[in-house]
Design an enzyme around this catalytic site. Structure first.
Site, short mmCIF file in Angstrom:
data_model
loop_
_atom_site.label_atom_id
_atom_site.label_comp_id
_atom_site.label_asym_id
_atom_site.label_seq_id
_atom_site.Cartn_x
_atom_site.Cartn_y
_atom_site.Cartn_z
N GLY A 13 -5.00 -1.30 -31.52
CA GLY A 13 -6.74 -0.99 -31.98
C GLY A 13 -7.26 -0.98 -33.11
O GLY A 13 -6.02 -1.64 -34.09
N ASN A 35 -0.90 -0.31 -25.00
CA ASN A 35 -1.55 -1.00 -23.20
C ASN A 35 -1.87 -1.51 -22.96
O ASN A 35 -2.70 -2.91 -22.30
CB ASN A 35 -1.56 0.44 -21.72
CG ASN A 35 -2.83 0.61 -21.77
OD1 ASN A 35 -3.36 0.28 -23.06
ND2 ASN A 35 -3.53 1.92 -21.81
N GLY A 39 -7.65 -2.13 -26.74
CA GLY A 39 -6.52 -2.90 -27.76
C GLY A 39 -6.83 -4.62 -27.64
O GLY A 39 -6.92 -4.52 -27.12
N ASP A 59 2.04 1.61 -21.56
CA ASP A 59 0.71 2.77 -21.41
C ASP A 59 1.89 4.30 -21.85
O ASP A 59 2.54 4.95 -20.88
CB ASP A 59 0.50 2.82 -19.59
CG ASP A 59 -0.22 4.03 -19.45
OD1 ASP A 59 -0.81 4.65 -20.30
OD2 ASP A 59 -1.20 3.88 -18.12
N ASN A 102 4.25 13.43 -23.40
CA ASN A 102 5.21 12.30 -23.34
C ASN A 102 5.13 12.11 -24.78
O ASN A 102 6.86 12.44 -24.97
CB ASN A 102 4.97 10.67 -22.86
CG ASN A 102 5.08 10.81 -20.68
OD1 ASN A 102 5.06 12.44 -20.20
ND2 ASN A 102 3.84 10.08 -20.48
N GLY A 105 7.45 14.77 -25.99
CA GLY A 105 9.02 15.68 -25.63
C GLY A 105 9.74 14.26 -26.51
O GLY A 105 11.00 14.43 -27.07
N TYR A 148 -12.75 12.78 -22.95
CA TYR A 148 -12.28 12.27 -23.73
C TYR A 148 -12.21 13.99 -24.91
O TYR A 148 -11.56 14.37 -25.36
CB TYR A 148 -13.37 11.42 -24.83
CG TYR A 148 -13.51 11.58 -26.24
CD1 TYR A 148 -11.57 10.50 -26.28
CD2 TYR A 148 -13.72 11.53 -27.24
CE1 TYR A 148 -11.16 10.33 -27.82
CE2 TYR A 148 -13.03 11.27 -28.49
CZ TYR A 148 -12.13 10.08 -28.76
OH TYR A 148 -11.71 10.09 -29.90
N LYS A 152 -8.68 16.11 -25.94
CA LYS A 152 -8.58 16.27 -27.39
C LYS A 152 -8.34 17.57 -27.06
O LYS A 152 -7.63 17.95 -28.34
CB LYS A 152 -9.15 15.49 -28.05
CG LYS A 152 -9.90 13.98 -27.89
CD LYS A 152 -8.27 13.35 -28.46
CE LYS A 152 -8.77 11.61 -28.74
NZ LYS A 152 -7.26 10.67 -28.95
#
Ligand code: UDP
Length: 327
Positions: A13, A35, A39, A59, A102, A105, A148, A152
């Site tokens: 991106g 993904n 981008g 992704d 994710n 983590g 969005y 966020k």
């Protein structure tokens, strides 16, 4: 000392690709992940021959794994324009919620420091001006920007929770409007929209009466602020942006002057929940990062225009070429 290993999501991106360049220039080993929904590999093509760069087509809203040690994660994957949110609302929600989970983590498992890209949109249509980090915002959760803004805001909450509960080293940057080379021509944002229109000889589409304000930061300044924040020890959110505020109508006039075209501005209805004013208070960034923007709009716009002029006539006239998959 071994080179730092950095994972950058949203690597293909606009901001992600500039961050890849910066970390490569700092001598790091960069793993770029994207993904490719919004981008474009064109933005990082020049890095593929570099042995300190790897690319993962993935992704991040699905389980994320990368081999080996990891020092830093920068989570910059997300659609970032109101037009994109309308086209891909579910992915927009998922990348900053499930994706952030994710990556937190992964940061915990690898004992890596993670910086997440938050946004001035957490302030919504702000009732406090300029926006300071301690303002909680004025957001419509079910409006067109809600997918969005709320994702966020969730990102920030999740990041703070991993910091306080798991002791993960976290950083949160609140990014204000940023521009520069590699912005997607047809993403609907005001700068590529205006420059694209000027180059095609079309009138500039101003939404509303153009009295709404924004404050535009050149990408190199933003990257410097992000780099300093990552290396700092500050875990609460920090605004990074350029406080030079301008109305959209004045901005249109600047673009007409810059491009030397004979176009005029035409006025369209203002989209729902379009913030009336936006300007970062960067007192905190000045204090803890010793950072402030160096590139003014005249210089930044000159460099950005030079980039858009390199696009081929085909690229310039192509309408949005992406077919977004519903999922
Ligand atoms: N805008 C405009 N014409 C366009 C695209 C955007 O007048 O062709 C306006 C938009 O309504 C908003 C401002 O420019 O007030 C900035 O829009 P952008 O989508 O770039 O970013 P954001 O609203 O998220 O700051």
């Amino acid at each position: 000392m071994a080179a730092k290993r950095v994972l950058i999501t949203g690597a293909a991106g606009f901001l992600g690709s500039h961050l890849c360049d910066r970390f490569i220039a700092e001598g790091c080993h960069v793993m770029g992940m994207d993904n490719l929904i919004t981008g474009d590999l064109k933005n990082i093509e020049h890095l593929f021959s570099n042995e300190r760069f790897e690319f993962y087509h993935h992704d991040v809203s699905k389980f994320v794994h990368v081999p080996g040690n990891l020092d830093y994660i920068l989570h910059f994957a997300s659609p970032a324009s109101p037009i994109d949110y309308l086209k891909i609302p579910i992915q927009t929600l998922k990348v900053s919620s499930l994706g952030t989970h994710n990556l937190l983590g992964l940061a915990k498992a690898k004992q890596a420091r993670i910086l997440v890209a938050s946004t001035s949109e957490v302030y919504g249509d702000p009732l406090v001006h300029p926006q300071t980090e301690d303002y909680w915002g004025h957001v419509n959760p079910i409006g067109p920007r809600g997918v969005y803004d709320e994702a966020k805001r969730f990102m920030e909450a999740m990041t703070m929770a991993y910091h306080t509960y798991h002791g993960v080293e976290t950083r949160i940057v609140r990014i204000f409007n940023t521009y520069g080379p590699r912005m997607r021509l047809n993403d609907g944002r005001v700068l590529p929209a205006f420059i694209g229109q000027a180059l095609r000889g079309e009138d500039l589409t101003v939404f509303g009466d153009g009295s709404q304000t924004r404050s535009f930061c050149y990408v190199d300044d933003l990257v410097e602020g992000i780099y300093r924040l990552l290396l700092s020890d500050y875990s609460s959110p920090v605004n990074v942006g350029n406080p030079q505020e301008i109305t959209i109508k004045e901005f249109g006039e600047e673009i007409i002057k810059l491009t030397g075209t004979a176009q005029k501005m035409v006025f369209h209805p203002l989209p729902a929940d379009d913030p009336k004013q936006r300007r970062p208070d960067i007192t905190l960034a000045k204090k803890i990062l010793n950072w402030e923007p160096k590139i003014d709009r005249a210089e930044g716009l000159k460099r950005t225009y030079a980039y858009f002029k390199t696009l081929s006539p085909d690229e310039l006239h192509k309408k949005e070429h992406r077919e977004f998959v519903k999922k």
